[in-house]
Design an enzyme around this catalytic site. Structure first.
Site, PDB file in Angstrom:
ATOM      1  CG  HIS A 369      -1.977  -0.996   1.227  1.00 46.71           C
ATOM      2  ND1 HIS A 369      -3.245  -0.792   0.713  1.00 46.71           N
ATOM      3  CD2 HIS A 369      -1.964  -2.268   1.678  1.00 46.71           C
ATOM      4  CE1 HIS A 369      -3.955  -1.892   0.871  1.00 46.71           C
ATOM      5  NE2 HIS A 369      -3.203  -2.804   1.458  1.00 46.71           N
ATOM      6  CE  LYS A 560      -6.627  13.873   0.598  1.00 48.62           C
ATOM      7  NZ  LYS A 560      -6.722  12.698  -0.269  1.00 48.62           N
ATOM      8  NE  ARG A 561      -3.984   9.524  10.303  1.00 47.77           N
ATOM      9  CZ  ARG A 561      -3.746   8.617  11.244  1.00 47.77           C
ATOM     10  NH1 ARG A 561      -4.612   7.643  11.461  1.00 47.77           N
ATOM     11  NH2 ARG A 561      -2.664   8.697  11.988  1.00 47.77           N
ATOM     12  CE  LYS A 566      -2.634  10.723   3.403  1.00 44.90           C
ATOM     13  NZ  LYS A 566      -3.345   9.898   2.387  1.00 44.90           N
ATOM     14  CB  THR A 668     -10.174   4.853  -1.263  1.00 40.68           C
ATOM     15  OG1 THR A 668      -9.746   5.169   0.071  1.00 40.68           O
ATOM     16  CG2 THR A 668      -9.433   3.635  -1.752  1.00 40.68           C
ATOM     17  CE  LYS A 672     -14.066   5.775   0.587  1.00 39.89           C
ATOM     18  NZ  LYS A 672     -13.162   5.795   1.760  1.00 39.89           N
TER      19      LYS A 672
END
Ligand code: 26Q
Length: 827
Positions: A369, A560-561, A566, A668, A672
C-alpha cells in the site's frame, strides 16, 4: 406477507415486513433488555432495532456458512490489522434492503430513526485508507458471494478521538466499547493459544531419526473469537468478520494462584490482555515496538489455527490446501503468516521443506500500500529472535534458499544478494517484511496502475526482474452501498428513478446517466440534492463550530490523514492567498468558497500537528474578518471519521487530491467524492490517473509535476527559493507565516514550517507545484461560475466512475489471485 412460523407454531424472527419488525422491536425491549416505556433510553431503542436486525442476520449467516461447508467452497481469508467500519446500523438495513420496512416499523412505535442511528459509536479499528479498504472489501466479498472471512483484532481502543483545543490536536482515548458492541458475538469455545518467547530445540524424530525442531517453553496468551455478521447486498449471504481478543491463559493463572501469588497472577493477566488493548495510531511510519510485533503475530497465529481447523474438517490431504484456501495479507503487517504456515507444516504436520514451501507459496498473497520507505516494516532481528525464535530460524532458512536461487541465476553477486535479502545485514540486522512477502507469496499487488508500475520500476525492480509474473495491479475501489446508496439517499433515489437500481451491484450501470448530463431538468434536480446535502453539512458546522457557512458557496473539501505528502499545507496556503487578494481588494469578484479540512495526525507527528494548527489559525483570521468572510471561510472539523465522511462527501463541490506525484499509492477518498458528484482538483498521482482516464480530461482539474518531473527536478537539484522568489503571492504568504501574521500570540510558532519549505529542501515540493495549483484553482473558479456546465461535469463524473466499485476490485482479486469462484444462495 405471511409470517414465517416454525412447526411448533412459534414465530421465527426472520420476517422482513413492517409488522414482524415492529413486533420484534417491541418484544426485545421487554424480553431481552428488561426495559419498558418508562425506563428505556435512546441506547435501548437503538439496541432493540439492532437485536431485531441480528435475528434476521443470524438466520442468513447460518444458512450461508452451512452452504459453504456443504459445497466445500474454496475459502478466502483476508488478514488485516485494521478494519475501519464506522457505524453498522444503516449499512445492515441497506444491505438487507429493508429501509422502508424499518422506517415504517419505527413510525408505528413512534421512534425517530436519525436519533437512534446517532446512538451508535463508530467502530474505528483503523487509521485510514488501508483500514477502510478492508471494510469495503468485506462488503464486496459478501455481495459477490465469495466464501470469505475477515480476520483482525478486536482493539479495546480504536483510533483516538480527536479534539481541537486552541486549534491544536488533542488525542483522547476512543472508548467505543463503553456500552458494549451490540453487533458482535463472543464465541468462547473458539479460542486458541498463541505462543510467544521460549526457544527452538532440536531432536531426532523417533520413527526415522530425521532432525526435527520444536518451539518450547513458550508463554501462552489465549485468542478469543468475536464474530460480526457481514451481509451482502440483498443476496441472502452473510459472511463473517472474526476479530480476536487477547485473554490470559487460565491454566497459567491457577498455577500462580496456588503459589500464593494471586495479585501477581492478575498483573500478569493485564500484560497479556494488553496485546489487543489499542490500535497503533500511526500510518506510514514504522514503529519497531515489541507490542506491535506481538499484535501482528497474535493475529496471524490465531487466524492460521482457525483456518487450518476449518480446512481439516473437510480435508485430510494437505496438498489440497492451496486449492481450498487463499490468504490475502493487507500490507506486510500479517506477513508472518508465511513462516507461521511453514512452522505448522514442518513441525506439527511433519512435512518436508519442499512440500511445505509449495503449499505456503501457493496459498498466501500480499498487497503493498505504499512506496514511502519510512513505512516499510523492518523488524530488528534481536526482537524477532526473542519473541519468535522458531520463526526467525525459518525466516533464515527461507532466506538461505532464496540467496541460493539468486546465486544460481546471477552468480555470486553479493551486492544484489544484500539488496534483496530478507535479512538486512548491518550493525542492527532486520527482517525485511516486504522482501519476506515477495519471496513467500503467490502474488504481490499494488493498489493503482501507477503505483503498481512504480513498484516494479523502483522499489522492487530487481525482484520484478527475477519474478516478472509475481507482480500485479489491483486498482482499489469503494463500496457503492455505503458510499452512495447509504450516505447520499437523495442522489441514490434520483439515479434509481432514471436508470433503475442495478447500479447498486453493477456500478458500470451509471454510464446510463451520461445522456442526462445535458438534460437541464436533471441537472436541476441533481443540483438541488447537492445543495440540500450542503445545507445539512452547514447546520452540522454551525452546531459544532458556531461558524455560519453559506451553502451556496463552493464547498472545497480535503479529508484524509494529515501528512506532509498529502499537502494539506498547499491548500491552506491557497486560502491565505485568497485572503490576501480579498484584503487588497474587498470588492474582488471571486466565487465564494468554504474550504473544509478534516483528518487526524499521528500523535507523534509534530509537523502534521503544526499543519492542523496553521489551518485553524488561518481559519480564525479569515472567518472573523468581516471584510472577507462573506466570500471565504476556512474550517477544520474535529474528529474526522467514517461517519463524518458520510456527511461531508455528499456535500462537496470540489475534492482535493493534491499529493506529491508518486507518493499516494491510490487514494480512495478521490473515488468517493467523484461518485457523489464532486469535481477533483488533483495531481497525476495514485488512482487520480485512472479517474482522469475514466471521467475525461475536461471533467477533472489536473495540475502539477508528474512522477517523472518530480524525479527529474530532484536529480537536477531542486531549489525551493527559485519558486519563492518567482511568485509574489507565494512569497507574501510565506513571509506572513514566518512573521507570525497568523499567530500573533506566538510569532515563531510556524517557523518549523518555513524551515521545512525553505531551509530543508521542501521534500514534498509544495513550492514547486504551488503556482500550478493556484492557477488551476482559478480555472476551477471559472468553471464553477458556469453553473449548468459545472453540473454537467459533475454528473459525468458520477456516470463514469463505475470502474472504482470495490465489486470490480474484488472480482479481479477473486479471478486472478485467489482463484475462488463465487457461490449463489436462495435469498
Ligand atoms: C506499520 C507498522 C507499525 C505500525 C503501524 C504501521 C502502519 C499502519 C497503517 C503502516 C501503514 C498503515 C496504513 C497505510 C495506508 O492507509 N495506506 C493507504 O492505503 C490505501 C488503500 O490501499 C491507499 O489508497 C492509500 O494511498 C495509502 O496511503
Amino acid at each position: 406477507m405471511a409470517k414465517k412460523t416454525a412447526t411448533n407454531g412459534v414465530r421465527i424472527r426472520s420476517g422482513m415486513d413492517r409488522d414482524s419488525l415492529r413486533e420484534d422491536i417491541t418484544l426485545h425491549l421487554r424480553h431481552t433488555l428488561a426495559k419498558d416505556e418508562f425506563s428505556k433510553t435512546n441506547w435501548d431503542n437503538y439496541r432493540t432495532v439492532v437485536l431485531s436486525l441480528l435475528d434476521r442476520l443470524h438466520d442468513k449467516w447460518l444458512n450461508t456458512q452451512q452452504h459453504y461447508y456443504k459445497v466445500d467452497a474454496k475459502r478466502v481469508y483476508y488478514l488485516s490489522m485494521e478494519y475501519l467500519i464506522g457505524r453498522l446500523l444503516d449499512n445492515m438495513i441497506v444491505n438487507l434492503n429493508i429501509q422502508q420496512e424499518v422506517a415504517d416499523a419505527l413510525e408505528d412505535v413512534g421512534l425517530d430513526y436519525e436519533k437512534i442511528r446517532d446512538a451508535e459509536w463508530d467502530a474505528g479499528l483503523g487509521n485510514g485508507g488501508l483500514g477502510r479498504l478492508a471494510a469495503c472489501f468485506l462488503d464486496s466479498m459478501a455481495t459477490l458471494g465469495i466464501p470469505a472471512m475477515g480476520y483482525g483484532l478486536r482493539y479495546d481502543y480504536g483510533i483516538f478521538y480527536q479534539t481541537l483545543e486552541n486549534g491544536f490536536q488533542i488525542e483522547k482515548p476512543d472508548l467505543w466499547l463503553r456500552y458494549g458492541n451490540p453487533w458482535d458475538i463472543v464465541r468462547p469455545k473458539i479460542q486458541y493459544p498463541v505462543e510467544f518467547y521460549g526457544h527452538q530445540s532440536m531432536y531426532n524424530a523417533p520413527n526415522n531419526g530425521h532432525i526435527k525442531y520444536e518451539w518450547k517453553d513458550t508463554r501462552k496468551v489465549q485468542a478469543v473469537a468475536y464474530d460480526t455478521p457481514i451481509p451482502g447486498y440483498d443476496n441472502g449471504i452473510v459472511n463473517n468478520l472474526r476479530l480476536w481478543k487477547a485473554e490470559s491463559d487460565v491454566a497459567l493463572d491457577l498455577k500462580s494462584f496456588n503459589q500464593g501469588q494471586y495479585i501477581e497472577a492478575v498483573k500478569e493477566n493485564q500484560l497479556e490482555q494488553n496485546i489487543t488493548r489499542v490500535l497503533y495510531p500511526n500510518d506510514k511510519v514504522f514503529v519497531g515496538q515489541e507490542l506491535r510485533l506481538k499484535q501482528e503475530y497474535f493475529l496471524v497465529s490465531a487466524s492460521m489455527q482457525d483456518i487450518i481447523r476449518r480446512f481439516k474438517r473437510s480435508n485430510d490431504d494437505w496438498t489440497k490446501f492451496p486449492e481450498k484456501v487463499a490468504i490475502q495479507c493487507n500490507d506486510t503487517h500479517p506477513n508472518l503468516a508465511i513462516p507461521e504456515l511453514m512452522r505448522v507444516l514442518l513441525d506439527d504436520v511433519d512435512m518436508t521443506w519442499d512440500k511445505a514451501w509449495d503449499i505456503t507459496k501457493n496459498s498466501i498473497a500480499y498487497t503493498n500500500h505504499t512506496l514511502l520507505p519510512e513505512a516499510l516494516e523492518k523488524w530488528p532481528v534481536s526482537l524477532v529472535r526473542n519473541l519468535l525464535p522458531r520463526h526467525l530460524n525459518i525466516i533464515y532458512e527461507i532466506n538461505r534458499r532464496f540467496m541460493d536461487t539468486i546465486r544460481a541465476s546471477y552468480g555470486n553477486d553479493t551486492g544484489k544478494m544484500a539488496r534483496l535479502s530478507i535479512i538486512g545485514e548491518g550493525e542492527n540486522p532486520v527482517v525485511h517484511m516486504a522482501h519476506l512477502g515477495i519471496v513467500g507469496a503467490k502474488k504481490v499487488n499494488g493498489v493503482a496502475a501507477l503505483h503498481s508500475r512504480l513498484l516494479k520500476e523502483t522499489m522492487f525492480r530487481e525482484f520484478h526482474e527475477m519474478f516478472p509474473d509475481l507482480f500485479t495491479n489491483k486498482t482499489n475501489g469503494i463500496t457503492p452501498r455505503r458510499w452512495l446508496k447509504q450516505c447520499n439517499p437523495d442522489l441514490s433515489n434520483l439515479i434509481t428513478k432514471h436508470i433503475g437500481d442495478k447500479w447498486v451491484t453493477n456500478l458500470d450501470e451509471l454510464k446510463k446517466l451520461e445522456p442526462l448530463a445535458e438534460d437541464k431538468a436533471f441537472q436541476k434536480e441533481f443540483a438541488k440534492i447537492k445543495l440540500d446535502n450542503k445545507k445539512k453539512l452547514a447546520s452540522y458546522i454551525k452546531k459544532t463550530t458556531d461558524v455560519d457557512v453559506d451553502p451556496k458557496s463552493m464547498f472545497d473539501i480535503q479529508i484524509k490523514r494529515i501528512h506532509e505528502y498529502k499537502r494539506q499545507l498547499m491548500a491552506a496556503l491557497h486560502v491565505a492567498v485568497l485572503y490576501n487578494r480579498l484584503k487588497k481588494n474587498p470588492d474582488l469578484d471571486i466565487v465564494p468558497r468554504t474550504v473544509i479540512f478534516g483528518g487526524k495526525a499521528a500523535p507523534g507527528y509534530t509537523m502534521a500537528k503544526l499543519h492542523i494548527k496553521l489551518i485553524n489559525s488561518i481559519g480564525d483570521l479569515v472567518n472573523n474578518d468581516p471584510q472577507v468572510n462573506k466570500k471565504l471561510k476556512c474550517l477544520f472539523l474535529e474528529n474526522y471519521r467514517v461517519t463524518l465522511a458520510e456527511m461531508m462527501i455528499p456535500a462537496a463541490n470540489l475534492s482535493e487530491q493534491i499529493s506529491t506525484a508518486g507518493m499516494e499509492a491510490s487514494g480512495t477518498g478521490n473515488m468517493k467524492f467523484a461518485l457523489n458528484g464532486a469535481l477533483t482538483i488533483g495531481t497525476l498521482d495514485g488512482a487520480n490517473v485512472e479517474i482522469k482516464e475514466e471521467v475525461g480530461d475536461e471533467n477533472i482539474f489536473i495540475f502539477g509535476l508528474t512522477v517523472e518531473e518530480v524525479e527529474e527536478l530532484r536529480r537536477q537539484g531542486y531549489n525551493p527559493w527559485d519558486y519563492y522568489n518567482a511568485s509574489a503571492e507565494l512569497k507574501m504568504v510565506l513571509d506572513q507565516v514566518r512573521a507570525g501574521f497568523f499567530s500573533p500570540e506566538d510569532p515563531k510558532l510556524f517557523q518549523p514550517i518555513i524551515d521545512a519549505l525553505l531551509h530543508k529542501g521542501d521534500y514534498f515540493m509544495v513550492l514547486a507545484d504551488f503556482d500550478a495549483y493556484i492557477k488551476e484553482q482559478k480555472l476551477v473558479e471559472k468553471a464553477y461560475r458556469k453553473t449548468s456546465d459545472w453540473n454537467r461535469k459533475a454528473i459525468l463524473n458520477v456516470a463514469r466512475i463505475g470502474k472504482f466499485s470495490s465489486d470490480r476490485t474484488i472480482q479481479d482479486y477473486a479471478d486472478e489471485i485467489w482463484e475462488a469462484p463465487a457461490v449463489k444462495l436462495k435469498k
